[in-house]
Design a protein around this motif. Structure first.
Motif, PDB file in Angstrom:
ATOM      1  N   MET A  69      28.495  48.535  32.992  1.00 40.79           N
ATOM      2  CA  MET A  69      28.549  47.339  32.164  1.00 40.79           C
ATOM      3  C   MET A  69      29.804  47.271  31.311  1.00 40.79           C
ATOM      4  O   MET A  69      30.240  46.185  30.946  1.00 40.79           O
ATOM      5  CB  MET A  69      27.295  47.246  31.294  1.00 40.79           C
ATOM      6  CG  MET A  69      26.076  46.953  32.147  1.00 40.79           C
ATOM      7  SD  MET A  69      24.585  46.637  31.213  1.00 40.79           S
ATOM      8  CE  MET A  69      24.887  45.020  30.549  1.00 40.79           C
ATOM      9  N   THR A  70      30.358  48.431  30.973  1.00 36.34           N
ATOM     10  CA  THR A  70      31.560  48.378  30.140  1.00 36.34           C
ATOM     11  C   THR A  70      32.844  48.428  30.970  1.00 36.34           C
ATOM     12  O   THR A  70      33.921  48.236  30.434  1.00 36.34           O
ATOM     13  CB  THR A  70      31.588  49.535  29.115  1.00 36.34           C
ATOM     14  OG1 THR A  70      31.345  50.754  29.819  1.00 36.34           O
ATOM     15  CG2 THR A  70      30.550  49.351  28.044  1.00 36.34           C
ATOM     16  N   GLY A  89      34.223  46.469  33.065  1.00 31.73           N
ATOM     17  CA  GLY A  89      35.033  45.261  33.061  1.00 31.73           C
ATOM     18  C   GLY A  89      35.897  45.147  31.819  1.00 31.73           C
ATOM     19  O   GLY A  89      37.015  44.660  31.877  1.00 31.73           O
ATOM     20  N   ALA A  90      35.369  45.633  30.705  1.00 34.09           N
ATOM     21  CA  ALA A  90      36.089  45.494  29.447  1.00 34.09           C
ATOM     22  C   ALA A  90      37.191  46.541  29.309  1.00 34.09           C
ATOM     23  O   ALA A  90      38.202  46.307  28.676  1.00 34.09           O
ATOM     24  CB  ALA A  90      35.116  45.607  28.279  1.00 34.09           C
ATOM     25  N   VAL A 120      24.714  52.936  34.016  1.00 33.90           N
ATOM     26  CA  VAL A 120      24.565  51.576  33.494  1.00 33.90           C
ATOM     27  C   VAL A 120      25.651  51.297  32.470  1.00 33.90           C
ATOM     28  O   VAL A 120      26.337  50.274  32.514  1.00 33.90           O
ATOM     29  CB  VAL A 120      23.169  51.382  32.863  1.00 33.90           C
ATOM     30  CG1 VAL A 120      23.084  50.031  32.170  1.00 33.90           C
ATOM     31  CG2 VAL A 120      22.096  51.479  33.921  1.00 33.90           C
ATOM     32  N   GLN A 121      25.822  52.236  31.530  1.00 37.35           N
ATOM     33  CA  GLN A 121      26.850  52.031  30.505  1.00 37.35           C
ATOM     34  C   GLN A 121      28.235  51.919  31.139  1.00 37.35           C
ATOM     35  O   GLN A 121      29.021  51.054  30.777  1.00 37.35           O
ATOM     36  CB  GLN A 121      26.827  53.173  29.494  1.00 37.35           C
ATOM     37  CG  GLN A 121      25.592  53.115  28.593  1.00 37.35           C
ATOM     38  CD  GLN A 121      25.660  54.112  27.454  1.00 37.35           C
ATOM     39  OE1 GLN A 121      26.595  54.888  27.356  1.00 37.35           O
ATOM     40  NE2 GLN A 121      24.659  54.078  26.594  1.00 37.35           N
TER      41      GLN A 121
END
Lengths: 304, 302
Positions: free
Chosen positions: B296-297, B299-300, B292-293
């Protein structure tokens, strides 16, 4: 073979592109045209009114108030969130007791901290808004009764006080977002080679110098991306305002934001064309913000 | 993506390093360590306490909630939970969410990976245009499309239907899914295997489903979890496109309970409903936290 290849390409792209064009691109294209009509959303037809909606927008105090709140969010939210995120990430990665063979050490349980900090990030914004609405409740909320428990007789109506309401919204957004940046910055910080830390520590630098001279410049790229991400979130704020704040929109519009005013105009007051023109205004502000951020935060990229 | 995983394991790297540490580095670890733990625990408490409080409150009666908000419940009132599930319709909302998110995520993954695969590995006229069309969707505010989108669905008779929500979820999840899968996976997978499969007569579609998809699995899992969470938590789109109470999704039902009743009524039931909306996501996150981490990260980090 050539023929089969083309047929394959078309057959694989047809469905996704069709869905994307109909439900995403087409509404965006329509929006520009519809923003120049007096469409209520209830009638099948609409009249072209040129820039009338935009002129009305320019003279609408509620719109300016909403936009002002978004601008406050745009500045305050990234500032607080990124500062806290950097601080926690630095503590997690460099704040630990020194162990053998390590120049800089992460605190014990650094993974656990990151997992916990990330919790709000996976929750729906609806859940967060409802949860915090209950926490701020002046009578049976966790905040006031918590304050009473530690001896502060608080009867503050957090969300009905025009001076406090927007601050409460910002606090919730910070609570929601910080964990994401702790994880993001931690990944960035742990990618910095140990040798660099060794070198500056040998030169007698303390941890604060280390942070500002080494860590900060080396993860500047990530900070910049974070600023843009938070800017996009700051331009929104819809769900928290609509669900959590009184009214909704706050006492005397103390927490109204542009997306909320847009939704309210278009779907509750039959002013679809006017609402869409606010959407266009939002797009312009968002693009402006992205361009300015990237323009003024450009630094030389450091490869390591 | 691969760098992401490497970055996530800093200790392994530093431990493996040869111990050529100079001894004379001034030590300030002790005091700082206590300080940093203090700060970190404080924030952890600020994250967990509100959730724990809500969990605790979901077992209390209205009277108990008003009397002492922080006191433990005298008795575990499970009827709050059953009341929320049955009377307040959270059971129905839950299944609506399951249907919409199930359809949405499966559709997004199939269509997204098909589009990403073709865009990443085939050279043809219009490739760049289609790719940038998808990417541009990540930058526009949804609010701009909201009103016209409502009428697109209205004209097609898709308002307040599962199919309507599903297809809209797919449309708005495609940009990031295509971007992620194109740049992280399909472009980096080895071409030799695909060529071999083609020569063996696998066909383009066969190569994709039997060879390339399994190879891209780590990426599919990350973006899949990302989409599950994103679509499960979606609030704005169902609020506008789905006004039929019987088809409300979980987030919508929860918000409706609060907005329409203004927190009046049965508080214990409201908190139980809040838990029903919150716990599944938290459990999924705790099981898959690394993915999940990463998802979700991703893209950044680029």
């Amino acid at each position: 073979m050539r023929h089969g290849r083309n047929r394959f390409i078309v057959s694989f792209l047809a469905a996704p592109v069709a869905i994307y064009l109909i439900f995403v691109i087409w509404p965006y294209v329509q929006a520009i045209g519809l923003s120049m009509t007096d469409w209520s959303g209830l009638t099948p037809t609409q009249d072209f009114t040129g820039f009338a909606n935009y002129i009305r927008l320019a003279h609408d105090p509620v719109f300016w108030l909403s936009l002002w709140h978004n601008v406050i969010l745009l500045i305050v939210l990234p500032l607080i969130t990124l500062t806290l995120g950097l601080f926690f990430a630095f503590m997690i990665n460099v704040g630990g007791r020194k162990r053998k063979n390590q120049t800089v050490a992460g605190v014990r349980g650094s993974k656990l901290y990151q997992v916990v900090y990330f919790f709000p990030q996976v929750l729906s914004i609806t859940v967060i808004a409802v949860l915090w609405g209950a926490i701020y409740n002046p009578n049976n909320g966790a905040l006031n009764s918590g304050l009473r428990a530690i001896g502060i007789p608080s009867t503050i109506s957090w969300l009905s006080d025009p001076k406090l309401a927007l601050g409460c919204v910002i606090a919730v957004m910070v609570w929601w977002q910080v964990g994401f940046y702790v994880v993001l910055f931690s990944a960035g910080m742990s990618a910095i080679p140990d040798e660099i830390y060794e070198a500056v520590l040998l030169d007698g630098a303390n941890r604060f110098t280390t942070f500002f001279k080494i860590t900060f410049p080396l993860i500047w790229d990530t900070i910049q991306t974070g600023w843009v991400y938070l800017g996009i979130i700051a331009m929104d704020g819809f769900a928290i305002v609509q669900i959590m704040t009184n009214g909704p929109g706050g006492p005397d519009g103390a927490t109204t934001v542009v997306p909320f005013y847009l939704w309210d105009s278009a779907f509750n007051h039959g002013q679809a064309g006017y609402g869409i023109s606010m959407g266009v205004a939002m797009l312009i502000v968002t693009l402006l913000f992205a361009v300015l951020t990237l323009r003024f935060s450009r630094r030389e990229r450091i490869e390591f | 993506m691969t760098t992401q995983i490497q970055k996530a394991e800093p200790t392994a790297v530093s431990v493996a390093k040869t111990p050529t540490k100079p001894e004379k580095i001034p030590s300030e670890g002790g005091v700082l360590n206590v300080f940093s733990h203090g700060i970190l625990i404080l924030w952890a408490a600020m994250v967990i306490l509100p959730m724990l409080w809500a969990f605790m409150t979901s077992f209390k009666t209205n009277a108990e909630i008003f009397e002492a908000p922080w006191a433990l419940p005298t008795k575990l009132h499970f009827e709050n939970w059953s009341g929320a599930w049955i009377n307040a319709n959270f059971g129905a909302f839950f299944f609506n969410s399951l249907i919409v998110v199930g359809g949405g995520v499966i559709g997004t993954m199939i269509l997204g990976s098909m589009a990403a695969y073709v865009l990443a590995r085939f050279d043809f006229k219009g490739n760049r245009i289609i790719y940038f069309l998808f990417i541009s969707g990540m930058t526009f505010p949804v609010f701009l499309a909201l009103v016209p989108l409502f009428f697109v669905l209205k004209n097609m008779g898709l308002l307040s239907t599962y199919q309507g929500l599903i297809v809209v979820y797919i449309g708005y999840s495609l940009p990031f899914t295509v971007f992620f899968l194109t740049s992280f996976f399909f472009r980096t997978l080895p071409t030799s295997i695909a060529e071999a499969a083609l020569i063996d007569g696998c066909g383009h579609a066969g190569t994709f489903f039997r060879i390339m998809l399994p190879l891209a699995r780590p990426g599919l899992i990350s973006i899949g979890i990302f989409n599950v969470l994103g679509q499960w938590n979606q609030y704005l789109l169902p609020l506008v496109l789905n006004s039929d109470r019987d088809k409300f999704v979980l987030t919508q039902g929860l918000a409706d309970l609060v907005v329409s009743q203004g927190y009046a009524g049965d508080w214990g039931q409201l908190f139980a409903g809040l838990m029903i909306a919150m716990l599944p996501v938290l459990i999924v996150y705790i099981i898959f936290q690394r993915q999940v981490q990463a998802g979700m990260t991703a893209g950044a980090v680029k």
